[in-house]
Design a protein around this motif. Structure first.
Motif, PDB file in Angstrom:
ATOM      1  N   ARG A 136       0.984  -1.074  -0.109  1.00 34.89           N
ATOM      2  CA  ARG A 136      -0.138   0.112  -0.041  1.00 34.89           C
ATOM      3  C   ARG A 136       0.914   1.025   0.044  1.00 34.89           C
ATOM      4  N   ILE A 137       0.282   2.120  -0.728  1.00 39.03           N
ATOM      5  CA  ILE A 137       1.208   3.545  -1.048  1.00 39.03           C
ATOM      6  C   ILE A 137       0.504   4.495  -0.057  1.00 39.03           C
ATOM      7  N   LEU A 138      -0.522   4.757  -0.451  1.00 48.21           N
ATOM      8  CA  LEU A 138      -1.575   5.610   0.383  1.00 48.21           C
ATOM      9  C   LEU A 138      -2.778   5.609   0.132  1.00 48.21           C
ATOM     10  N   TYR A 189       6.065   8.349  -1.858  1.00 47.50           N
ATOM     11  CA  TYR A 189       5.575   7.445  -0.869  1.00 47.50           C
ATOM     12  C   TYR A 189       5.917   6.272  -0.779  1.00 47.50           C
ATOM     13  N   LEU A 190       6.278   5.673   0.517  1.00 53.70           N
ATOM     14  CA  LEU A 190       7.175   4.383   0.458  1.00 53.70           C
ATOM     15  C   LEU A 190       6.013   3.091   0.569  1.00 53.70           C
ATOM     16  N   PRO A 191       5.953   2.228  -0.330  1.00 53.90           N
ATOM     17  CA  PRO A 191       5.021   1.240  -0.562  1.00 53.90           C
ATOM     18  C   PRO A 191       5.390   0.231   0.948  1.00 53.90           C
ATOM     19  N   LEU A 192       4.191  -0.041   1.472  1.00 59.93           N
ATOM     20  CA  LEU A 192       4.400  -0.822   2.761  1.00 59.93           C
ATOM     21  C   LEU A 192       3.160  -1.843   2.868  1.00 59.93           C
ATOM     22  N   PRO A 193       3.314  -2.942   3.386  1.00 66.74           N
ATOM     23  CA  PRO A 193       2.262  -3.744   3.475  1.00 66.74           C
ATOM     24  C   PRO A 193       1.251  -3.254   4.720  1.00 66.74           C
ATOM     25  N   TYR A 194       0.325  -3.510   4.721  1.00 65.15           N
ATOM     26  CA  TYR A 194      -0.742  -2.711   5.560  1.00 65.15           C
ATOM     27  C   TYR A 194      -1.448  -3.799   6.559  1.00 65.15           C
ATOM     28  N   PRO A 195      -1.363  -3.412   7.926  1.00 61.74           N
ATOM     29  CA  PRO A 195      -0.699  -2.327   8.663  1.00 61.74           C
ATOM     30  C   PRO A 195       0.552  -2.673   9.168  1.00 61.74           C
ATOM     31  N   ALA A 196       1.332  -1.698   8.854  1.00 59.47           N
ATOM     32  CA  ALA A 196       2.903  -1.956   8.962  1.00 59.47           C
ATOM     33  C   ALA A 196       2.950  -1.689  10.888  1.00 59.47           C
ATOM     34  N   SER A 197       3.900  -2.350  11.266  1.00 55.36           N
ATOM     35  CA  SER A 197       4.050  -2.106  12.870  1.00 55.36           C
ATOM     36  C   SER A 197       5.344  -1.583  13.242  1.00 55.36           C
TER      37      SER A 197
END
Length: 806
Positions: free
Chosen positions: A303-305, A358-366
């Motif tokens: 996910r980016i945003l 924006y940094l692509p991240l798995p959601y929800p990042a911890s």
């Protein structure tokens, strides 16, 4: 056709040709006929005002008023008084559209979708440029400065465009300007009598040179065309011939910018536009690779945003406060303790060519471990580059949660907090009623928000008869949603935004996430994510679970397990190690999602859309209407003290401007020049005395103004011309009146002190004539009302009735 009519027509044509340079910047050309109609109406009003004739300032004021009415009619009809008059609500609506248009211009890539805000900016800008060109070239008879607004129009287009066809638009705009100059030159020459026709040989073989008719174009016309063609050739060829200039007036002439599918970098642009722009690229260029210890990476969306604000024209990301990246990200909003959660680790390597904020991240990042300057946005749980930081070549490790709610937990979700409901269930007034009606029909009989959400997802994905089609326009506004529901074809943008809008009408908090699907598994155990793995999906909020992914787009991604009858569980294996040799080169074969069937592969329905990128944050703190009112108030405060100066400047230009060539016109010019001398002396403290003859009044001005010899002779020459006009049986035309008036003004200015000079310019005493003129006009209107037929009869009847009831 008269000279001014020809000039007005050429000004209209020049503006329209210059506006053509904006065509490559936006999708569609429907705005150009609209701008042409507004321009034609504006030019027609100017022609009528000049024919009356009105003063130059009043002519421009009439054109501005009609332009405002037309813009209100086209863009703010529902908010205007009687559908036309720009009341406060209409002004606020236009201000909102202007603000939205400015944000859209800074957000979207070329060509941008034609949102309402962009349409107002483009059409309104062209109309304002047309007004400036018409005022300069026709009203003030000075076509040369009219090239400045035309150049500004082309420069904006050239600066924003990619320069692919810039030479064509430059040629059209320059041709319109040259046409305008040619029309003005012809009009000026015609005022001197018969146009010089060049050397035409008489029957005796001698050249007369002054014949108004001949066998071909005049020498001046031929020379003008030759000069114009030469100038155009130089403007087109020289920038291309200079080796040090790879871009300039005509735009870029070489090198790829990376905006398309060639080399270079991937620009950080609006995600929706890049999804559309790169959707059908033949090469699925790799943007990142990753390794993960998740047992089932099919649900590992990067996910980016999130886009959480729907204003009717588009979905966008709200402006949020940024903080430093915490060592451990806070607990996701709304996630309860009784929901099953598994923490996984993912190591991601971004391609150097994939550069966005924006940094692509798995959601929800911890937890996120990354080098560089990054900031954290808590509401969307996203990381944003600071001071030029981007994702190009980044390698980072992310700990994230796999949230595994059950259908029962989602069905038992409580009421969301009121603040969250207020923000994430807002829909614009422009949203068609069919959206809410269709949502109610689809979810009829549902017992809770979860059942309604699942029914919406199933309707879009399989039951509603929708077709996945990547060639459909990527608009996300109210009209695009209505069109999608009618035509039932589109891609992930349409499915996600329409489902989110429907969910909001059902009071389910929703937003849209933009990012990437999990990509394709490689032989070394890593996953490769390409441009065509870009995706958009809706997120709906359930209290106790938090923001939850749904997948309404057919043939894309994976259906979440918690929306299926049976919910398999997932887990994590040993933590993944960072990929030391993550490939950043384009993959040879475009990857397809694992859920894509062979039949879908044959039909070409497995291609993902292009790489998304961020929406530029906008400041939503101050309402657009407040900003507009403050700006208008500031302009009013600044302009009020300058009104006397403005009136004197306009009055001087009108009096000294060129008129006709009849004896009556010559007499009017002389009297206007004398009036200007009288008012100029008044501005410097010499009040007019109507009892004096022109000669004595001139002597008084010379004496009290301390004029030098040259200025004194100029005053007496003008006074003598006035006596000729007033008393001579056959007045002789006077020459050099304008020069004499300017000489007198310079003499008065030279002999006055600094304070007197400042007052004469900023607060001229003769400006009181405006108040006198208003008073006389009011008295005339009152007199007409008093003298109108039948008024005496009604007055007498009223007096009788008053006596009877007295």
């Amino acid at each position: 056709m008269s000279g001014r009519a020809r000039l007005a027509l050429c000004a209209f044509a020049a503006t329209l040709l210059g506006a053509g340079a904006l065509l490559p910047l936006v999708e569609g050309a429907g705005w150009l006929p609209q701008a042409a109609l507004l321009l034609a109406a504006q030019s027609g009003v100017g022609a009528l005002a000049r024919r009356v004739p009105l003063a130059r300032s009043l002519t421009i004021a009439c054109q501005m008023l009609v332009t405002l009415l037309l813009l209100t009619l086209v863009f703010a009809r529902d908010h205007a008084l009687f559908g036309l008059l720009p009341g406060p609500q209409a002004v606020m609506r236009l201000g909102e559209l202007l603000v939205a248009g400015g944000e859209d211009i800074g957000t979207y890539a070329i060509p941008a979708p034609m949102t309402d805000g962009i349409r107002l900016v483009v059409v309104g800008g062209v109309v304002l440029v047309g007004l400036a060109v018409d005022a300069l070239a026709v009203t003030f008879r000075s076509a040369a400065p009219a090239g400045l607004p035309l150049l500004a129009l082309y420069s904006i287009a050239a600066g924003l465009g990619d320069g692919g066809t810039g030479w064509l638009w430059f040629l059209l705009a320059a041709s319109g300007y040259l046409l305008l100059l040619l029309a003005e030159g012809r009009d000026r020459l015609s005022q001197w009598g018969r146009v010089f026709g060049g050397a035409r040989r008489s029957p005796g073989g001698l050249s007369d040179g002054f014949s108004g008719r001949g066998g071909g174009p005049s020498a001046s016309a031929r020379n003008g065309r030759r000069i114009g063609v030469l100038a155009l050739g130089i403007a087109l060829v020289v920038p291309l011939a200079l080796p040090a200039m790879d871009s300039g007036l005509l735009g870029s002439t070489g090198g790829g910018s990376g905006r398309g599918g060639g080399g270079g970098t991937i620009s950080a642009v609006n995600p929706l536009v890049s999804l559309k722009d790169n959707l059908n690229q033949p090469e699925n260029r790799e943007v990142m690779t990753y390794r993960t210890n998740a047992q089932d990476p099919r649900d590992l969306y990067l996910r980016i945003l999130s886009l959480d604000e729907f204003n009717g024209s588009e979905w966008r990301s709200s402006t949020r406060r940024l903080t430093d990246v915490p060592s451990r990200l806070p607990q996701p909003t709304g996630l309860g303790r009784d929901v099953a959660v598994t923490e996984i680790r993912t190591n991601i390597s971004s391609s150097p060519s994939y550069q966005q904020d924006y940094l692509p991240l798995p959601y929800p990042a911890s937890e996120v471990s990354i080098e560089g300057r990054w900031r954290y946005e808590p509401e969307g749980r996203t990381l944003i580059g600071d001071k030029g930081q981007n994702t190009g070549g980044a390698q980072y490790e992310v700990s994230s949660l796999i949230v595994e709610p059950t259908a029962a937990q989602l069905a038992a979700a409580g009421r969301p907090p009121q603040k969250l409901l207020d923000e994430y269930t807002q829909v614009p007034d422009s949203l068609p009623a069919v959206v809410a009606e269709q949502a109610e029909e689809i979810t009829e009989g549902s017992a809770n928000a979860y059942e309604r959400a699942v029914k919406l997802q199933s309707w879009f994905a399989s039951e509603g008869g929708f077709t996945y089609n990547t060639s459909v326009s990527s608009g996300t506004g109210s009209s695009a949603i209505a069109r999608f529901l009618r035509d039932k074809e589109g891609f992930c943008v349409h499915f996600s935004f329409t489902m989110a809008a429907m969910a909001r009408t059902l009071d389910i908090p929703s937003r849209v996430a933009v990012g990437f699907t999990p990509g394709a598994l490689q032989g070394d155990g890593s996953y490769s994510v390409g441009l065509r793995d870009a995706h958009a999906w809706p997120e709906l909020y359930f209290e106790g679970v938090g923001w939850t992914r749904f997948e309404p787009t057919p043939s894309r991604g994976t259906t979440p397990t918690y929306t299926l009858p049976e919910t398999p569980t997932g887990g994590a294996s040993d933590p993944a190690q960072p990929s030391a040799g993550a490939s950043t080169t384009p993959s040879a074969v475009p990857s397809a999602p694992e859920s894509c069937s062979p039949q879908m592969r044959r039909q070409g329905e497995c291609g993902a859309s292009a790489a998304p990128a961020p929406v530029a944050p906008t400041d939503g703190g101050t309402p657009a209407s407040t900003v507009l009112l403050v700006v208008l108030g500031a302009l009013l405060v600044l302009l009020l003290p300058l009104l006397p100066l403005l009136w004197r400047t306009l009055a001087r230009n009108r009096r000294l401007g060129s008129g006709g060539r009849t004896p009556a016109d010559a007499a009017a010019r002389v009297l206007a020049a004398w009036q200007e001398v009288t008012d100029c002396a008044w501005d410097y403290g010499i009040a007019p005395d109507e009892s004096l003859t022109p000669r004595k009044a001139a002597a008084r001005i010379v004496r009290r103004g301390g004029l030098d010899t040259m200025a004194a002779e100029a005053v007496h020459r003008i006074a003598g011309a006035v006596e000729q006009v007033l008393y001579a049986p056959e007045p002789r035309p006077a020459a050099g009146l304008t020069e004499d008036v300017l000489t007198v003004r310079a003499g008065l200015d030279a002999s006055a002190g600094r304070g007197a000079r400042l007052r004469a310019k900023l607060a001229p005493r003769s400006a009181v004539r405006v108040a006198w003129a208003v008073s006389d006009r009011w008295a005339s209107l009152v007199q007409r009302w008093t003298d109108r037929p039948g008024r005496g009869r009604w007055s007498a009847r009223w007096r009788r009735l008053s006596r009877q009831h007295g």
